[in-house]
Enzyme design. Structure first.
Site, PDB file in Angstrom:
ATOM      1  N   HIS A 206       0.792  -1.234   0.000  1.00  0.00           N
ATOM      2  CA  HIS A 206       0.000   0.000   0.000  1.00  0.00           C
ATOM      3  C   HIS A 206       0.819   1.277   0.000  1.00  0.00           C
ATOM      4  O   HIS A 206       0.257   2.370   0.003  1.00  0.00           O
ATOM      5  CB  HIS A 206      -0.977   0.022   1.193  1.00  0.00           C
ATOM      6  CG  HIS A 206      -0.271   0.077   2.523  1.00  0.00           C
ATOM      7  ND1 HIS A 206       0.131  -1.057   3.180  1.00  0.00           N
ATOM      8  CD2 HIS A 206       0.097   1.110   3.299  1.00  0.00           C
ATOM      9  CE1 HIS A 206       0.729  -0.714   4.313  1.00  0.00           C
ATOM     10  NE2 HIS A 206       0.723   0.600   4.412  1.00  0.00           N
TER      11      HIS A 206
HETATM   12  C1  UD1 Z   1      -2.464   5.142   5.617  1.00  0.00           C
HETATM   13  C2  UD1 Z   1      -1.218   5.757   6.272  1.00  0.00           C
HETATM   14  C3  UD1 Z   1      -0.062   4.777   6.156  1.00  0.00           C
HETATM   15  C4  UD1 Z   1      -0.432   3.411   6.733  1.00  0.00           C
HETATM   16  C5  UD1 Z   1      -1.704   2.914   6.070  1.00  0.00           C
HETATM   17  C6  UD1 Z   1      -2.130   1.644   6.735  1.00  0.00           C
HETATM   18  C7  UD1 Z   1      -0.904   8.198   6.142  1.00  0.00           C
HETATM   19  C8  UD1 Z   1      -0.193   9.279   5.434  1.00  0.00           C
HETATM   20  N1  UD1 Z   1      -0.807   6.967   5.578  1.00  0.00           N
HETATM   21  O1  UD1 Z   1      -2.184   4.988   4.232  1.00  0.00           O
HETATM   22  O2  UD1 Z   1       1.042   5.279   6.914  1.00  0.00           O
HETATM   23  O3  UD1 Z   1       0.627   2.515   6.535  1.00  0.00           O
HETATM   24  O4  UD1 Z   1      -2.753   3.891   6.214  1.00  0.00           O
HETATM   25  O5  UD1 Z   1      -3.109   0.953   6.043  1.00  0.00           O
HETATM   26  O6  UD1 Z   1      -1.520   8.418   7.154  1.00  0.00           O
HETATM   27  N2  UD1 Z   1      -9.523   4.088   1.438  1.00  0.00           N
HETATM   28  C9  UD1 Z   1     -10.719   3.431   1.353  1.00  0.00           C
HETATM   29  N3  UD1 Z   1     -11.288   3.004   2.516  1.00  0.00           N
HETATM   30  C10 UD1 Z   1     -10.745   3.220   3.729  1.00  0.00           C
HETATM   31  C11 UD1 Z   1      -9.536   3.904   3.793  1.00  0.00           C
HETATM   32  C12 UD1 Z   1      -8.927   4.339   2.633  1.00  0.00           C
HETATM   33  O7  UD1 Z   1     -11.251   3.216   0.276  1.00  0.00           O
HETATM   34  O8  UD1 Z   1     -11.339   2.798   4.753  1.00  0.00           O
HETATM   35  C13 UD1 Z   1      -8.873   4.519   0.161  1.00  0.00           C
HETATM   36  C14 UD1 Z   1      -9.263   5.925  -0.258  1.00  0.00           C
HETATM   37  O9  UD1 Z   1      -9.349   5.939  -1.635  1.00  0.00           O
HETATM   38  C15 UD1 Z   1      -8.072   6.761   0.178  1.00  0.00           C
HETATM   39  C16 UD1 Z   1      -6.908   5.778   0.030  1.00  0.00           C
HETATM   40  O10 UD1 Z   1      -7.450   4.507   0.349  1.00  0.00           O
HETATM   41  O11 UD1 Z   1      -7.911   7.913  -0.602  1.00  0.00           O
HETATM   42  C17 UD1 Z   1      -5.739   6.088   0.945  1.00  0.00           C
HETATM   43  O12 UD1 Z   1      -6.151   6.196   2.303  1.00  0.00           O
HETATM   44  P1  UD1 Z   1      -5.254   7.060   3.349  1.00  0.00           P
HETATM   45  O13 UD1 Z   1      -5.771   6.855   4.716  1.00  0.00           O
HETATM   46  O14 UD1 Z   1      -5.138   8.468   2.865  1.00  0.00           O
HETATM   47  O15 UD1 Z   1      -3.831   6.450   3.194  1.00  0.00           O
HETATM   48  P2  UD1 Z   1      -3.375   4.934   3.186  1.00  0.00           P
HETATM   49  O16 UD1 Z   1      -2.742   4.630   1.890  1.00  0.00           O
HETATM   50  O17 UD1 Z   1      -4.488   4.080   3.670  1.00  0.00           O
HETATM   51  N1  UDP Z   2      -3.610  -6.691   8.442  1.00  0.00           N
HETATM   52  C1  UDP Z   2      -4.892  -7.250   8.536  1.00  0.00           C
HETATM   53  N2  UDP Z   2      -5.526  -7.628   7.389  1.00  0.00           N
HETATM   54  C2  UDP Z   2      -4.955  -7.502   6.162  1.00  0.00           C
HETATM   55  C3  UDP Z   2      -3.651  -6.918   6.079  1.00  0.00           C
HETATM   56  C4  UDP Z   2      -3.020  -6.515   7.238  1.00  0.00           C
HETATM   57  O1  UDP Z   2      -5.428  -7.406   9.637  1.00  0.00           O
HETATM   58  O2  UDP Z   2      -5.584  -7.872   5.160  1.00  0.00           O
HETATM   59  C5  UDP Z   2      -2.941  -6.248   9.690  1.00  0.00           C
HETATM   60  C6  UDP Z   2      -1.538  -6.749   9.920  1.00  0.00           C
HETATM   61  O3  UDP Z   2      -1.525  -8.025  10.516  1.00  0.00           O
HETATM   62  C7  UDP Z   2      -0.989  -5.675  10.852  1.00  0.00           C
HETATM   63  C8  UDP Z   2      -1.644  -4.409  10.335  1.00  0.00           C
HETATM   64  O4  UDP Z   2      -2.785  -4.841   9.590  1.00  0.00           O
HETATM   65  O5  UDP Z   2      -1.409  -5.923  12.182  1.00  0.00           O
HETATM   66  C9  UDP Z   2      -0.713  -3.636   9.465  1.00  0.00           C
HETATM   67  O6  UDP Z   2      -1.385  -2.576   8.884  1.00  0.00           O
HETATM   68  P1  UDP Z   2      -0.945  -1.909   7.507  1.00  0.00           P
HETATM   69  O7  UDP Z   2      -0.071  -2.825   6.752  1.00  0.00           O
HETATM   70  O8  UDP Z   2      -2.177  -1.405   6.880  1.00  0.00           O
HETATM   71  O9  UDP Z   2      -0.132  -0.610   7.994  1.00  0.00           O
HETATM   72  P2  UDP Z   2       1.404  -0.347   8.352  1.00  0.00           P
HETATM   73  O10 UDP Z   2       1.829  -1.304   9.401  1.00  0.00           O
HETATM   74  O11 UDP Z   2       2.184  -0.441   7.097  1.00  0.00           O
HETATM   75  O12 UDP Z   2       1.406   1.076   8.826  1.00  0.00           O
END
Ligand code: UD1
Ligand code: UDP
Length: 373
Positions: A206
């Site tokens: 991601h």
């Molecule tokens: C965010 C965090 C990242 C973290 C990740 C974990 C920031 C800058 N980034 O990235 O550090 O590792 O979460 O998963 O805070 N979206 C949905 N449904 C949701 C959430 C998001 O559809 O419930 C989609 C939307 O199109 C959104 C995109 O995902 O624009 C990105 O979501 P966002 O929370 O901005 O950043 P992540 O890539 O999820």
């Molecule tokens: N995770 C989950 N379901 C998934 C993918 C990840 O429960 O399909 C969990 C994973 O085990 C960990 C957390 O989500 O506990 C990590 O989150 P993510 O990778 O979104 O964020 P990051 O750690 O990179 O900030």
């Protein structure tokens, strides 16, 4: 009575906040208030974790949703400020490195409320990562910095943070893993996906640098397609990556590759079981690098750096980079060489949240005594 607001907002925050809220609710001298910023909002990115991990219903949901970095950060601040003014907590506790982390910390700091940062001090030294900016800034304004691994202590000292603010306490994400491991074994996910123990790979992706552009995402998919001819690849896909796969016109390629199985993001217990029984995990997630370290599962991190170096030195993690060739070379190396012994990092023992809460209480007692003198 110590009043503490705990803030969570995005998927990895929920695993980190769960043990903290649990210990706080069992500590009679603490009143814990849970605020969800609403940064993540899909059932599978948010709500499902509350049920599975026994996190209480948030007292407040700021419902900020998805937007640009500036708007998301600003919206959390605008909506969190009245909550802080109403509750006047002694502490705001933030976890991890997402936009919600920085926004809540900055709001509290500006109101003169003390901030505790859980998972402080991690550094990738790559300022193009939005999380790195969030980490550096949050740490700079935090009053207590709870650190997972020794590199974090070194980084904070180098940045001039006073030693008395820094506490090496272990890893709350690992508290959650250890607490849920036995329960996760009951998941039927392997049967549901028709996968065989140790004969499949798991992928999560991601990071914007990996999934926002055709060249990077396409190169990684090419490596995954090759791997999927060797063993099935289960890929629970993050909504950002799902959206980009379609927008960049890459979906057809994935559909045509038989072994690469795109599935919806999984619940915590299903995902834990899926990781634990896999032959290899390929990921750009921060948390997954740490979880595979404890599970003893080989992890290929599809990045050129990591803010969690202990997973390289003591765990099962290795940096594979992001090129097709680099990923495939790392994959073949991992398949050929059996892994050495794993040494769980110190203090990754399931009790990090206990240490953090004890430290918050002790620090508040000290402040109280100093005031009374
Ligand atoms: C965010 C965090 C990242 C973290 C990740 C974990 C920031 C800058 N980034 O990235 O550090 O590792 O979460 O998963 O805070 N979206 C949905 N449904 C949701 C959430 C998001 O559809 O419930 C989609 C939307 O199109 C959104 C995109 O995902 O624009 C990105 O979501 P966002 O929370 O901005 O950043 P992540 O890539 O999820
Ligand atoms: N995770 C989950 N379901 C998934 C993918 C990840 O429960 O399909 C969990 C994973 O085990 C960990 C957390 O989500 O506990 C990590 O989150 P993510 O990778 O979104 O964020 P990051 O750690 O990179 O900030």
């Amino acid at each position: 009575m110590l009043k503490v607001i705990c803030v969570c907002g995005a998927r990895p925050n929920f695993m980190k906040i769960a043990p903290l809220v649990d210990v706080m609710r069992r500590t009679s001298s603490i009143q814990a208030i849970l605020v969800h910023t609403g940064q993540h909002y899909d059932e599978r990115m948010s709500r499902s974790f509350f049920g599975e991990l026994g996190i209480p219903e948030p007292d407040v949901n700021l419902e900020v949703g998805s937007c640009s970095h500036a708007v998301q950060t600003a919206e959390v601040m605008k909506r969190f400020e009245p909550v802080c003014l109403k509750e006047r907590p002694d502490w705001v506790v933030v976890v991890g490195d997402v936009n919600s982390t920085l926004a809540a910390a900055l709001t509290a700091c500006k109101l003169g409320i003390q901030v505790a940062h859980v998972e402080a001090g991690l550094r990738s030294f790559d300022r193009t990562m939005p999380e790195e900016v969030n980490r550096v800034l949050t740490d700079a304004i935090s009053d207590l910095l709870f650190v997972t691994e020794p590199s974090g202590v070194d980084n904070l000292r180098r940045e001039g943070v006073a030693s008395e603010k820094i506490h090496l306490v272990g890893n709350v994400m690992i508290d959650t893993l250890l607490r849920n491991r036995a329960q996760a074994e009951k998941s039927s996910i392997l049967r549901d996906l028709e996968l065989q123990d140790q004969h499949y790979a798991v992928v999560t992706l991601h990071r914007p640098s990996n999934v926002d552009e055709t060249e990077s995402f396409g190169g990684i998919l090419k490596a995954l397609e090759t791997i999927s001819r060797d063993m099935p690849v289960a890929f629970p896909i993050h909504p950002r990556s799902r959206k980009n796969l379609e927008a960049l016109g890459l979906s057809r390629r994935v559909e045509q590759s038989g072994g690469l199985r795109l599935i919806e993001p999984l619940g915590y217990l299903d995902f834990l079981k899926l990781m634990a029984h896999s032959a290899v995990v390929l990921t750009d997630s921060g948390g997954v690098q740490e979880e595979t370290t404890i599970l003893g599962v080989p992890c290929l991190t599809l990045r050129n750096n990591t803010e969690r170096p202990i997973t390289l030195t003591q765990g099962t993690n290795r940096l594979a980079g992001t090129s097709t060739e680099g990923i495939l070379a790392a994959y073949h190396a991992v398949r050929q060489q059996p892994m050495g012994a794993v040494h769980p990092p110190d203090l990754w023992d399931g009790h990090a949240a206990d240490r953090i809460v004890a430290s918050l209480v002790a620090s508040s007692h000290m402040q109280q005594s100093a005031k009374e003198e």
